[in-house]
Design a protein around this motif. Sequence first.
Motif, short mmCIF file in Angstrom:
data_model
loop_
_atom_site.label_atom_id
_atom_site.label_comp_id
_atom_site.label_asym_id
_atom_site.label_seq_id
_atom_site.Cartn_x
_atom_site.Cartn_y
_atom_site.Cartn_z
N ALA A 106 0.82 -1.21 0.00
CA ALA A 106 0.00 0.00 0.00
C ALA A 106 0.85 1.26 0.00
O ALA A 106 0.48 2.28 -0.60
CB ALA A 106 -0.93 -0.01 1.21
N SER A 107 2.01 1.21 0.65
CA SER A 107 2.88 2.39 0.68
C SER A 107 3.39 2.74 -0.71
O SER A 107 3.41 3.91 -1.12
CB SER A 107 4.05 2.14 1.63
OG SER A 107 4.89 3.26 1.69
N ASP A 108 3.80 1.71 -1.48
CA ASP A 108 4.24 1.96 -2.84
C ASP A 108 3.10 2.47 -3.72
O ASP A 108 3.31 3.32 -4.60
CB ASP A 108 4.82 0.68 -3.45
CG ASP A 108 6.11 0.25 -2.75
OD1 ASP A 108 6.78 1.12 -2.16
OD2 ASP A 108 6.45 -0.95 -2.80
N ALA A 109 1.91 1.94 -3.50
CA ALA A 109 0.74 2.41 -4.26
C ALA A 109 0.47 3.88 -3.97
O ALA A 109 0.11 4.65 -4.87
CB ALA A 109 -0.48 1.56 -3.92
N THR A 110 0.65 4.28 -2.71
CA THR A 110 0.44 5.69 -2.36
C THR A 110 1.49 6.58 -3.01
O THR A 110 1.21 7.71 -3.40
CB THR A 110 0.48 5.87 -0.84
OG1 THR A 110 -0.41 4.93 -0.23
CG2 THR A 110 0.04 7.27 -0.44
N GLN A 111 2.71 6.06 -3.15
CA GLN A 111 3.75 6.83 -3.83
C GLN A 111 3.40 7.03 -5.30
O GLN A 111 3.64 8.11 -5.86
CB GLN A 111 5.10 6.10 -3.70
CG GLN A 111 6.29 6.91 -4.18
CD GLN A 111 6.44 8.23 -3.46
OE1 GLN A 111 6.21 8.32 -2.24
NE2 GLN A 111 6.80 9.27 -4.19
N ASP A 167 0.96 8.17 4.76
CA ASP A 167 0.28 7.81 3.52
C ASP A 167 -1.21 8.06 3.61
O ASP A 167 -1.82 8.68 2.72
CB ASP A 167 0.55 6.33 3.20
CG ASP A 167 2.00 6.09 2.79
OD1 ASP A 167 2.67 7.06 2.41
OD2 ASP A 167 2.46 4.93 2.87
N LEU A 168 -1.82 7.58 4.67
CA LEU A 168 -3.25 7.81 4.86
C LEU A 168 -3.56 9.29 5.00
O LEU A 168 -4.57 9.78 4.49
CB LEU A 168 -3.74 7.07 6.12
CG LEU A 168 -4.29 5.66 5.93
CD1 LEU A 168 -4.62 5.05 7.28
CD2 LEU A 168 -5.52 5.66 5.05
N ALA A 169 -2.68 10.01 5.68
CA ALA A 169 -2.89 11.45 5.86
C ALA A 169 -2.91 12.16 4.52
O ALA A 169 -3.77 13.02 4.27
CB ALA A 169 -1.80 12.03 6.76
#
Length: 507
Positions: free
Chosen positions: A361-366, A471-473
């Motif tokens: 999910a972190s890479d997707a947010t990037q 990321d969520l923020a």
Amino acid sequence: MLRLTKLTKSSVKLLHLHLQYLSTTTAAAAAAVAPVNEAHLLRVCTILYQQQYGSDTKLQTSLTKTQFDLTHEFFLQVCNKFPFSWRPIYKFHQFSLSQQFPHTPTTYNKVLDIAGKSRNVDLLWDLCREMGELRLVNVKTYIIALTALATARELKKCVEFFHLMNGYGYEYKVETFNTVVEILCRKKLVAEAKHLVMKLRDWIKPNAETYTWLVYGFCDIGDLIEASKIWNSMVDEGFEPDFNAIEIMLETLFKNNKFDQGLKLFQSMRVKEVKSLRLSTYRLVIKWLCKKGKMGESYVVFEEMQMNGIKADNEILGSIIYGLVSKGRVREGFKVLEEVENVDICVYHGMIKGLLRLKRASDATQVFREMIKRGCEPTMHTYVMLLQGHLGKRGRKGEDPLVNFDTIFVGGLVKVGKSLEATKYVERVLDRGIVVPRFDYNKFLHCFSNEEGVVMFEVMAGKLREVGLFDLADIFARYGEKMATRDRRRNRGIESEEESSIASPPT
């Protein structure tokens, strides 16, 4: 579900008739654009509502004494006030006839539509006779009457309607018939449409378009067996299935896990007329091959498409990126992304969806951040995908109330006045014997799509940053900034273009 992307002959015919009617509008109809007096409209509607069960004489006397200008626009506005009540509208219709009001197909169709929606079949049939005698029937009349009769399961009258209209001089025409079949199939009344086709085949011979819409209708409701029977009937009668019918069958076979049969159908198309295959057909097959992880087969189809001179669009490239990334071939997916010339939302969605499939999910947010930098504004689907990737399909659980998604959601429901829904959700969560249903992120975002939501998302983003959930923020902050209100959603594309033009140096 399934949708035909190409205008059929019947649709074009319907549009042509509509434009032809508009071009030959009389002076009386032209005067209908004049604004309606709202006070007069309210007074007339009040009389109709209060005296709808009274005698016709008393009602007509009251309307005669009331001052109002009976125009076409006024008549239609009165009908709009009673969309499902036939009695006041029919009595007003009778009053208009007594006043020598010049009805048009539009006004008659409005009354006919209300009679159909209120399931008054006898009144609908009488109105159809009146319209036939006055020669006010058009294609819209066929659609309204047959949709109402099919919904009420009056199949015998559906067939009789065509004979009735023929008696008034409206000949049996396959173009009008196909338009009716199309509307019925789109409204999931395909069984009724099939009954019409079978009963009227001696007077109206079905053509390839008729069968195509029946195939579409049965595929749309998931009845693959009946769709196959119609398909076989079409072939037996010597009609060659067009690409619309083929693509409908292909997608339905894939959706019903009949993957091998779908590939066989596609292979038969490649053998017969490989040069005639369209971009949409290749797009459909490549999308499902990538979704099933069959990257070898998808590359073969992709190369064949290029050999036939068809250039891949971004939707196809997005499917390939998703297939590669979901299989763990992330570098290859990024390489394809870098080679895309005009990047759009389809390509980024393929990358984000693939990374979320790998639980990255972190890479997707990037990728989400990079997408915004390049001027490609996210849609609601982008936010829902990212929230599901970070929070799970049932929302995030944690001891800290700042990161407990249930606390945020329930508190927000109470704040917007939806305390009953909040209570029901809490009861489901507390009852350990019942599995908590899948969290509805669309509903969550919809509840806070207002000016208060702008402030709420900003505060939520700050609290999430306090506990290290950057990321969520960023996701919530961006949603509050660009998507929380209608005006923000409307202007987000313009603002992103201005931002990208300012950021890029002049060449």
